[in-house]
Design a protein around this motif. Sequence first.
Motif, PDB file in Angstrom:
ATOM      1  N   SER A 167      -2.646   8.775  -3.015  1.00  0.00           N
ATOM      2  CA  SER A 167      -2.879   7.351  -3.258  1.00  0.00           C
ATOM      3  C   SER A 167      -2.176   6.528  -2.199  1.00  0.00           C
ATOM      4  O   SER A 167      -1.129   6.920  -1.688  1.00  0.00           O
ATOM      5  CB  SER A 167      -2.338   6.953  -4.633  1.00  0.00           C
ATOM      6  OG  SER A 167      -3.031   7.627  -5.648  1.00  0.00           O
ATOM      7  N   VAL A 168      -2.749   5.385  -1.911  1.00  0.00           N
ATOM      8  CA  VAL A 168      -2.103   4.436  -1.014  1.00  0.00           C
ATOM      9  C   VAL A 168      -1.065   3.699  -1.851  1.00  0.00           C
ATOM     10  O   VAL A 168      -1.392   3.101  -2.878  1.00  0.00           O
ATOM     11  CB  VAL A 168      -3.134   3.471  -0.389  1.00  0.00           C
ATOM     12  CG1 VAL A 168      -2.445   2.440   0.481  1.00  0.00           C
ATOM     13  CG2 VAL A 168      -4.155   4.264   0.408  1.00  0.00           C
ATOM     14  N   LYS A 169       0.196   3.758  -1.421  1.00  0.00           N
ATOM     15  CA  LYS A 169       1.302   3.209  -2.215  1.00  0.00           C
ATOM     16  C   LYS A 169       1.296   1.690  -2.287  1.00  0.00           C
ATOM     17  O   LYS A 169       1.680   1.116  -3.297  1.00  0.00           O
ATOM     18  CB  LYS A 169       2.633   3.691  -1.653  1.00  0.00           C
ATOM     19  CG  LYS A 169       2.868   5.166  -1.824  1.00  0.00           C
ATOM     20  CD  LYS A 169       4.201   5.573  -1.252  1.00  0.00           C
ATOM     21  CE  LYS A 169       4.382   7.074  -1.338  1.00  0.00           C
ATOM     22  NZ  LYS A 169       5.623   7.502  -0.698  1.00  0.00           N
ATOM     23  N   TYR A 170       0.904   1.032  -1.210  1.00  0.00           N
ATOM     24  CA  TYR A 170       0.942  -0.433  -1.151  1.00  0.00           C
ATOM     25  C   TYR A 170      -0.426  -0.968  -0.714  1.00  0.00           C
ATOM     26  O   TYR A 170      -0.576  -1.482   0.383  1.00  0.00           O
ATOM     27  CB  TYR A 170       2.029  -0.889  -0.170  1.00  0.00           C
ATOM     28  CG  TYR A 170       3.362  -0.232  -0.419  1.00  0.00           C
ATOM     29  CD1 TYR A 170       4.164  -0.636  -1.490  1.00  0.00           C
ATOM     30  CD2 TYR A 170       3.803   0.813   0.377  1.00  0.00           C
ATOM     31  CE1 TYR A 170       5.370  -0.018  -1.745  1.00  0.00           C
ATOM     32  CE2 TYR A 170       5.021   1.433   0.131  1.00  0.00           C
ATOM     33  CZ  TYR A 170       5.794   1.015  -0.930  1.00  0.00           C
ATOM     34  OH  TYR A 170       6.994   1.631  -1.189  1.00  0.00           O
ATOM     35  N   PRO A 171      -1.431  -0.836  -1.578  1.00  0.00           N
ATOM     36  CA  PRO A 171      -2.792  -1.172  -1.158  1.00  0.00           C
ATOM     37  C   PRO A 171      -2.957  -2.612  -0.677  1.00  0.00           C
ATOM     38  O   PRO A 171      -3.636  -2.857   0.306  1.00  0.00           O
ATOM     39  CB  PRO A 171      -3.647  -0.886  -2.393  1.00  0.00           C
ATOM     40  CG  PRO A 171      -2.714  -0.711  -3.522  1.00  0.00           C
ATOM     41  CD  PRO A 171      -1.375  -0.384  -2.959  1.00  0.00           C
ATOM     42  N   TYR A 172      -2.348  -3.570  -1.366  1.00  0.00           N
ATOM     43  CA  TYR A 172      -2.552  -4.969  -1.001  1.00  0.00           C
ATOM     44  C   TYR A 172      -1.625  -5.435   0.112  1.00  0.00           C
ATOM     45  O   TYR A 172      -1.733  -6.552   0.584  1.00  0.00           O
ATOM     46  CB  TYR A 172      -2.455  -5.868  -2.239  1.00  0.00           C
ATOM     47  CG  TYR A 172      -3.626  -5.616  -3.142  1.00  0.00           C
ATOM     48  CD1 TYR A 172      -4.857  -6.193  -2.885  1.00  0.00           C
ATOM     49  CD2 TYR A 172      -3.516  -4.747  -4.222  1.00  0.00           C
ATOM     50  CE1 TYR A 172      -5.953  -5.931  -3.681  1.00  0.00           C
ATOM     51  CE2 TYR A 172      -4.617  -4.471  -5.022  1.00  0.00           C
ATOM     52  CZ  TYR A 172      -5.827  -5.068  -4.749  1.00  0.00           C
ATOM     53  OH  TYR A 172      -6.912  -4.795  -5.526  1.00  0.00           O
TER      54      TYR A 172
END
Length: 119
Positions: free
Chosen positions: A106-111
């Motif tokens: 998963s992308v940890k800091y998507p935004y």
Amino acid sequence: MGIKQRVAGAAVAAAAVLGAGFAAAPAQAQTAASHSCPYKAICVHMHHAGASDWTWKNYWSCDDFYLGSWVPTSYVNHQTHGTKARFKDRGRHVIQTTPGAYSTGSVKYPYSTYYIRPC
């Protein structure tokens, strides 16, 4: 894209998941494991911040790729053995590095992610 637009996109994404029911969340989480990513690419599952569009994007060359309105959620790193990809913030500072290929996650800091560098 400003932070307000990305936060608004997060609200749209959250509403879409909640509106679809809680059964949609586990299926969304499983997409990285089931996605067929071409060899020598990093494939990133993305959500469009202004719409309810979801798609996979593949990145091949060793450049910083600007994401625009796309928000990364998960990845499949199928580059050459041991190659790591980097997710970067607006100032192009590395905020996450993937394990060496082959890996998924998963992308940890998507935004907070504005760039992807596949190498």
